[in-house]
Design a protein around this motif. Structure first.
Motif, mmCIF file in Angstrom:
data_model
loop_
_atom_site.group_PDB
_atom_site.id
_atom_site.type_symbol
_atom_site.label_atom_id
_atom_site.label_comp_id
_atom_site.label_asym_id
_atom_site.label_seq_id
_atom_site.Cartn_x
_atom_site.Cartn_y
_atom_site.Cartn_z
ATOM 1 N N MET A 158 0.687 -1.196 0.012
ATOM 2 C CA MET A 158 0.118 0.040 -0.043
ATOM 3 C C MET A 158 0.894 1.234 0.037
ATOM 4 O O MET A 158 0.692 2.265 -0.601
ATOM 5 N N GLU A 159 2.105 1.066 0.610
ATOM 6 C CA GLU A 159 2.842 2.445 0.934
ATOM 7 C C GLU A 159 4.284 2.114 0.872
ATOM 8 O O GLU A 159 4.423 0.998 1.537
ATOM 9 N N ILE A 160 5.129 3.158 0.408
ATOM 10 C CA ILE A 160 6.555 2.728 0.626
ATOM 11 C C ILE A 160 7.022 4.109 1.316
ATOM 12 O O ILE A 160 7.034 5.063 0.530
ATOM 13 N N ASN A 161 7.650 3.849 2.490
ATOM 14 C CA ASN A 161 8.404 5.059 3.033
ATOM 15 C C ASN A 161 7.348 6.279 3.335
ATOM 16 O O ASN A 161 7.622 7.296 3.043
ATOM 17 N N GLY A 162 6.070 5.749 3.642
ATOM 18 C CA GLY A 162 5.050 6.910 4.014
ATOM 19 C C GLY A 162 4.280 7.280 2.643
ATOM 20 O O GLY A 162 3.428 8.317 2.548
ATOM 21 N N LYS A 163 4.605 6.820 1.526
ATOM 22 C CA LYS A 163 3.982 7.636 0.180
ATOM 23 C C LYS A 163 3.180 6.242 -0.535
ATOM 24 O O LYS A 163 3.555 5.199 -0.539
ATOM 25 N N ARG A 164 1.995 6.713 -0.538
ATOM 26 C CA ARG A 164 0.858 5.829 -1.218
ATOM 27 C C ARG A 164 1.404 5.483 -2.608
ATOM 28 O O ARG A 164 1.773 6.178 -3.236
ATOM 29 N N LEU A 165 0.652 4.184 -2.973
ATOM 30 C CA LEU A 165 1.187 3.533 -4.497
ATOM 31 C C LEU A 165 -0.027 3.650 -5.300
ATOM 32 O O LEU A 165 -0.043 3.079 -6.450
ATOM 33 N N ASP A 166 -1.249 4.379 -4.897
ATOM 34 C CA ASP A 166 -2.408 4.472 -5.823
ATOM 35 C C ASP A 166 -1.642 4.732 -7.298
ATOM 36 O O ASP A 166 -1.063 6.217 -7.534
ATOM 37 N N GLY A 167 -2.053 3.836 -8.284
ATOM 38 C CA GLY A 167 -1.563 4.551 -9.443
ATOM 39 C C GLY A 167 -0.049 4.426 -10.046
ATOM 40 O O GLY A 167 0.304 4.657 -11.104
ATOM 41 N N VAL A 168 0.530 3.588 -8.878
ATOM 42 C CA VAL A 168 2.201 3.846 -9.238
ATOM 43 C C VAL A 168 2.260 2.266 -9.821
ATOM 44 O O VAL A 168 1.935 1.312 -9.525
ATOM 45 N N ALA A 169 2.985 2.379 -11.228
ATOM 46 C CA ALA A 169 3.462 1.070 -11.959
ATOM 47 C C ALA A 169 4.213 0.245 -11.040
ATOM 48 O O ALA A 169 5.072 0.772 -10.079
ATOM 49 N N SER A 170 4.194 -1.013 -11.241
ATOM 50 C CA SER A 170 4.967 -1.831 -10.427
ATOM 51 C C SER A 170 6.509 -1.741 -10.472
ATOM 52 O O SER A 170 7.430 -1.886 -9.573
ATOM 53 N N GLU A 171 6.915 -1.312 -11.679
ATOM 54 C CA GLU A 171 8.553 -0.882 -11.954
ATOM 55 C C GLU A 171 8.837 0.210 -11.005
ATOM 56 O O GLU A 171 9.933 0.266 -10.286
ATOM 57 N N ALA A 172 8.004 1.297 -10.836
ATOM 58 C CA ALA A 172 8.258 2.274 -10.022
ATOM 59 C C ALA A 172 8.084 2.283 -8.622
ATOM 60 O O ALA A 172 9.029 2.453 -7.870
ATOM 61 N N THR B 169 10.624 1.232 4.999
ATOM 62 C CA THR B 169 9.314 0.966 5.436
ATOM 63 C C THR B 169 7.943 0.856 4.536
ATOM 64 O O THR B 169 7.945 1.660 4.113
ATOM 65 N N VAL B 170 7.232 -0.309 4.806
ATOM 66 C CA VAL B 170 6.420 -0.320 3.814
ATOM 67 C C VAL B 170 4.922 -0.583 4.825
ATOM 68 O O VAL B 170 5.191 -1.002 5.864
ATOM 69 N N LYS B 171 3.821 -0.350 3.999
ATOM 70 C CA LYS B 171 2.484 -0.917 4.819
ATOM 71 C C LYS B 171 1.829 -1.601 3.802
ATOM 72 O O LYS B 171 2.009 -1.343 2.670
ATOM 73 N N VAL B 172 1.458 -2.828 4.398
ATOM 74 C CA VAL B 172 0.786 -3.805 3.420
ATOM 75 C C VAL B 172 -0.588 -4.309 3.943
ATOM 76 O O VAL B 172 -0.700 -4.038 5.115
ATOM 77 N N HIS B 173 -1.351 -4.693 3.143
ATOM 78 C CA HIS B 173 -2.723 -4.927 3.389
ATOM 79 C C HIS B 173 -2.743 -6.349 3.516
ATOM 80 O O HIS B 173 -2.268 -7.017 2.515
ATOM 81 N N THR B 174 -3.200 -6.966 4.905
ATOM 82 C CA THR B 174 -3.299 -8.647 5.017
ATOM 83 C C THR B 174 -4.416 -9.040 5.319
ATOM 84 O O THR B 174 -5.251 -8.461 5.673
ATOM 85 N N VAL B 175 -4.792 -10.111 4.736
ATOM 86 C CA VAL B 175 -5.925 -10.831 5.008
ATOM 87 C C VAL B 175 -5.270 -12.262 5.426
ATOM 88 O O VAL B 175 -4.641 -13.071 5.006
#
Length: 193
Positions: free
Chosen positions: A9-23, A37-43
């Motif tokens: 979901m986030e890398i170092n506090g920056k959201r990844l909405d619309g960010v390509a996988s390579e970026a 530091t990353v934030k991940v959505h876990t089920v």
């Protein structure tokens, strides 16, 4: 740490909405020894959904260009045989040494034949040379095996047929080709010698 199925979901506090996988992958990279530091959505296993923060130390990641498997199969006469499947994903600085080590490892497990998988390899120009090498080694090894079998007819043990020159031919054609010549030949071809 990160688990299979986690959504980044986030890398170092920056959201990844619309960010390509390579970026996103570029944002994860950095100097060895630093932390991202990353934030991940876990089920989880109980179907509970939540966001977790994970600190990941950056390290050098070594990926092997070679993978292998042993395929057991029955021959028409009912005997069990083993075929080694060696996949070379890409040629690299370490590919020749890793190929040599993989061949030795597979040989030690009693493999009688090989499949060399070079599909999707960007530098499969060596394919014909490697195929020729494996065919040559197979022919020489089979010749040595035939010499060995000729002097040891089942049920008979006639050591008078066995001599030092015969022993040398068996060692040269049977043992030396798959234990020494094949790995060195693979290395020479991979390095363009």
């Amino acid at each position: 740490g990160i688990r299979e199925g986690d959504e980044l979901m986030e890398i170092n506090g920056k959201r990844l909405d619309g960010v390509a996988s390579e970026a996103a992958a570029q944002k994860l990279r950095g100097h060895v020894g630093t932390t991202v530091t990353v934030k991940v959505h876990t089920v989880d296993d109980f179907r509970s959904s939540y966001i977790r923060e994970v600190n990941i130390p950056r390290e050098v990641i070594k990926l092997s260009p070679i993978s292998s498997a042993i395929i057991p199969h029955k021959l028409p006469d009912g005997h069990l045989s083993k075929t080694g499947c060696v996949k070379l994903a890409t040629f690299s600085q370490t590919a020749a040494l890793e190929m040599e080590n993989t061949v030795h490892e597979v040989e030690s497990q009693g493999v009688q034949s090989y499949i060399l998988d070079l599909r999707n390899n960007p530098v499969s120009l060596f394919y014909v040379d490697l195929l020729d090498l494996f065919n040559e080694v197979e022919f020489q090894t089979a010749s040595g095996q035939m010499i060995d079998l000729i002097i040891t007819i089942e049920g008979e043990k006639d050591l008078s047929k066995y001599s030092l020159p015969l022993h040398r031919r068996i060692v040269q054609y049977k043992t030396a080709y798959y234990s020494f010549y094949l790995p060195v030949g693979c290395m020479r071809i991979a390095h363009g010698w």
